[in-house]
Design a protein around this motif. Structure first.
Motif, PDB file in Angstrom:
ATOM      1  N   UNK A 142       1.772   1.624  -3.543  1.00 22.27           N
ATOM      2  CA  UNK A 142       0.601   2.083  -4.292  1.00 22.27           C
ATOM      3  C   UNK A 142       0.291   3.549  -4.019  1.00 22.27           C
TER       4      UNK A 142
ATOM      5  N   UNK B 196       0.162  -4.363  -8.937  1.00 23.80           N
ATOM      6  CA  UNK B 196       0.261  -4.714  -7.528  1.00 23.80           C
ATOM      7  C   UNK B 196      -0.889  -5.662  -7.199  1.00 23.80           C
TER       8      UNK B 196
ATOM      9  N   UNK C  72      -1.951   8.204  -5.605  1.00 27.31           N
ATOM     10  CA  UNK C  72      -1.981   6.854  -6.191  1.00 27.31           C
ATOM     11  C   UNK C  72      -2.211   6.870  -7.703  1.00 27.31           C
TER      12      UNK C  72
ATOM     13  N   UNK D  49      -2.750  -7.682  -4.124  1.00 30.49           N
ATOM     14  CA  UNK D  49      -2.834  -7.846  -2.665  1.00 30.49           C
ATOM     15  C   UNK D  49      -3.646  -9.103  -2.350  1.00 30.49           C
TER      16      UNK D  49
ATOM     17  N   UNK E 278      -7.199  -6.068  -5.748  1.00 34.37           N
ATOM     18  CA  UNK E 278      -7.417  -6.203  -4.309  1.00 34.37           C
ATOM     19  C   UNK E 278      -7.908  -7.604  -3.938  1.00 34.37           C
ATOM     20  N   UNK E 279      -7.719  -7.930  -2.678  1.00 36.30           N
ATOM     21  CA  UNK E 279      -8.167  -9.223  -2.168  1.00 36.30           C
ATOM     22  C   UNK E 279      -9.669  -9.404  -2.346  1.00 36.30           C
TER      23      UNK E 279
ATOM     24  N   UNK F 103       0.430   2.830 -11.525  1.00 33.07           N
ATOM     25  CA  UNK F 103       0.405   1.459 -11.038  1.00 33.07           C
ATOM     26  C   UNK F 103      -1.041   0.994 -11.043  1.00 33.07           C
ATOM     27  N   UNK F 104      -1.232  -0.303 -11.259  1.00 33.45           N
ATOM     28  CA  UNK F 104      -2.586  -0.843 -11.160  1.00 33.45           C
ATOM     29  C   UNK F 104      -2.613  -1.849 -10.030  1.00 33.45           C
ATOM     30  N   UNK F 105      -3.738  -1.908  -9.337  1.00 31.00           N
ATOM     31  CA  UNK F 105      -3.795  -2.790  -8.175  1.00 31.00           C
ATOM     32  C   UNK F 105      -4.986  -3.727  -8.255  1.00 31.00           C
TER      33      UNK F 105
ATOM     34  N   UNK G  31      -1.476   4.340  -1.307  1.00 31.04           N
ATOM     35  CA  UNK G  31      -2.712   4.359  -0.515  1.00 31.04           C
ATOM     36  C   UNK G  31      -2.412   4.684   0.948  1.00 31.04           C
TER      37      UNK G  31
ATOM     38  N   UNK H  65       0.827  -1.215   0.000  1.00 28.66           N
ATOM     39  CA  UNK H  65       0.000   0.000   0.000  1.00 28.66           C
ATOM     40  C   UNK H  65       0.857   1.258   0.000  1.00 28.66           C
TER      41      UNK H  65
END
Lengths: 334, 276
Positions: free
Chosen positions: A50, A156, A72, A158, A81-82, A77-79, A52, A47
């Motif tokens: 990122x 990224x 961000x 997570x 998430x869980x 960057x691209x993320x 965040x 994070x």
């Protein structure tokens, strides 16, 4: 390109240091996995990259530029998430096109990119559906689609697979691996599952309490763990870490031997013990053997089915070549 | 056995619910009925329930004596204005409290709520003077601001509760996707919170419509809403129950109709999160 450099990056929450100053370089195009037990700071580290979370100190360079204070959205960057974090009120198409619409691309270009991403991810038939009507795997693919359309400097992830069932997890693992091969973009992947780390990573960063314990390729970590923590964390089932006079014989506080580097016999061997629970996987059998010499049971792998049973006396012989020695402070003795 | 027990229980709760419902509704029903009676029948003892000469005379008199439409328009304007303004201020406030809370967020929320515990009359005098000073006494603008302020704690609290239900990761995803703060609030947060925002607006409309203390004390003629319209019929000239009832019925009719059509939304909104 997507080279990420962390320079003395640290983070405190309300005066509690969760990540002490840390240096790390993630090379362009590399698949790097942060792995560690829960609460080790791996998600926080992601994070911070990122944007965040703000760093408490230190600098983050992305693609040669100081990104420490960038928002961000400006870090390219691209993320993923869980929880997938899809927009529930938008169709799959609008979910995937959201970053492009935010970047104010023109309509045709957006459409082409969305179609291309949907094609790659097998989502073409679901474009007009809402996320609520998709399965877990499909949702995960939409989240990935939303990330790839932007053509970011780095991805990224997570813990993206932890909400999926076991079979799907293996499948998605392969898909993400394949995606990395095709795009050759930097990927940073956070997981607590060392199997995911071992199978996907070019390089693994093992974290414990915000500290980097070891950085290396999966095989380096497997064959030359720097300390007892990495030794115990990498590998499944985990390495047997044994202490006492038997370890002292090798000039170490602790010796480590992986289950696959022990041979088991009912006739002869170095350590004698009694078989406890055994786990039969078909291809392998794992025996938990209680030896008089050690307080903890030792896990042993035998190839295929072996005709040994609960309560039987057996002998174990460690393969000296694969025996790891660790000093008083837990570090590896070279 | 168990089945008949559960049947009995169901019947019992149904009867209880209807009795309580009727009890609450009775004063409104009585007002509406009275508005169709003559003044003599309205004060008759024992009271007459349905068996009277239905008449529209009261409505006619009320219509002749005062300009209903002007009061109605003031009510609509003040209610709508204060609600809109309140939501415009409440959404960003609730956003920051729900998604970027500070150490003091809980305290601020409690403090805001505590302002509702202050008896309004305690600040009437200073506020009245401020209104004179600013030249907004008996103006719609003045009332819009005051009603917005007194309902703002409720608006912020309600929106805060709804926003709390929205996973923060979705907003973070929007941020990663390049959304500005404005885009994040307009394209992601607000559409997801529509049910919550709608019931907040609805409740606020009802509260603002019915607000009687400030609307009566800070207006005279120009900006007077329907509350003042009703009040003008409980006059020193004597009690005219039937005409008062007709005025009341006319004043509450719009909000009653709105409430009737939106009751599902309102109940859903108020129990949001509690029954999930």
């Amino acid at each position: 390109m997507g080279r990420i450099v962390l320079d003395k990056v640290n983070k405190s929450f309300d005066g509690v240091e969760v990540i002490p100053p840390l240096d790390l370089t993630i090379e362009d195009g590399e698949f790097t996995v942060f792995v560690g037990p829960s609460g080790c700071g791996k998600s926080t580290l992601l994070r911070l990259i990122a944007g965040l979370e703000d760093v408490t100190g230190g600098q983050i360079h992305i693609d040669g530029k100081d990104a420490t204070q960038l928002a961000p959205a400006k870090r390219k960057l691209a993320m993923v998430f869980q929880s997938y974090a899809l927009y529930p009120h938008m169709t799959v198409r609008n979910n995937i096109s959201f970053p492009l619409r935010m970047a104010k691309l023109d309509r045709d270009e957006i459409n082409n990119k969305v179609m291309a991403a949907a094609d790659v991810l097998n989502l073409t038939d679901y474009l007009e559906r809402r996320p609520g009507l998709l399965s877990g795997g499909q949702r995960q693919r939409v989240a990935i689609g939303r990330a790839i359309v932007r053509e970011p400097e780095a991805f990224l992830f997570d813990e993206p697979l932890s909400n999926l069932d076991a079979a799907l997890r293996v499948e998605m693992r392969l898909e993400i691996g394949e995606l990395h091969k095709r795009l050759a973009t930097t990927m940073v992947y956070v997981t607590h599952d060392q199997v995911e780390a071992m199978t996907m990573a070019d390089r693994i960063v093992v974290l414990k309490a915000g500290n980097i314990e070891q950085v290396g390729t999966p095989l380096e970590l497997y064959s030359k763990p720097k300390n007892t923590f990495v030794a115990g964390f990498i590998g499944s089932p985990s390495m047997n870490l044994l202490e006492g006079p038997e370890a002292a014989k090798f000039g170490a506080k602790t010796i480590g031997i992986r289950p696959e580097h022990l041979s088991i016999s009912d006739k002869e061997g170095v350590w004698s013990g009694i078989i406890g629970v055994s786990e039969h996987l078909g291809s392998d059998t794992f025996f938990h053997v209680k030896c008089e010499l050690f307080p903890e049971p030792i896990t042993v792998r035998a190839s295929g089915e072996v005709n040994l049973h609960y309560g039987e006396k057996v002998f174990l012989t460690p393969n000296q070549k694969h025996l790891h020695q660790f000093a008083e402070d837990g570090r590896r003795i070279p | 056995m168990a089945r008949s027990n559960s049947m009995q229980l169901k019947m019992l709760t149904t009867v209880a619910a209807w009795s309580i419902g009727l009890m609450i509704f009775f004063p409104i029903l009585w007002t509406i009925l009275t508005s169709f009676k003559t003044e003599a029948q309205a004060i008759a003892s024992p009271p007459i329930f349905l068996n009277f000469d239905w008449t529209l005379e009261n409505y006619q008199v009320v219509q002749e004596r005062s300009n209903y439409m002007r009061f109605l328009w003031n009510s609509v304007f003040i209610t709508g204005g204060s609600t809109l303004l309140g939501v415009l201020i409440g959404v960003p406030a609730a956003w920051s409290m729900a998604f970027v809370p500070s150490k003091r967020t809980k305290d601020i929320l409690l403090w805001m709520l505590s302002t509702k515990m202050l008896p309004a009359v305690g600040v009437l005098y200073p506020l009245y003077l401020i209104f004179i000073e600013l030249g907004v006494l008996d103006t719609r603008l003045g009332l819009i601001v005051v009603l917005m302020l007194i309902n703002l704690p409720i608006i912020v609290w309600m929106l805060y509760t709804y926003f709390k239900e929205i996973p923060g990761e979705i907003l973070e995803a929007a941020r990663m996707d390049g959304a500005t703060l404005k885009a994040e609030i307009f394209y992601v947060l607000m559409p997801m919170a529509i049910p919550g925002i709608a019931s907040t607006i609805l409740l606020n409309v009802i509260l603002a419509w019915n607000e009687a203390f400030w609307t009566l004390n800070l207006t005279a003629a120009k900006a007077a809403p329907l509350t003042a319209f009703i009040a003008s019929y409980s006059s020193p000239e004597g009690l005219f129950y039937a005409k008062l009832s007709a005025a009341s019925t006319m004043a509450i009719a719009p909000i009653l109709i709105l409430g009737w059509f939106s009751q599902k939304q309102l109940v859903r909104g108020l129990t949001f999160g509690a029954v999930k």
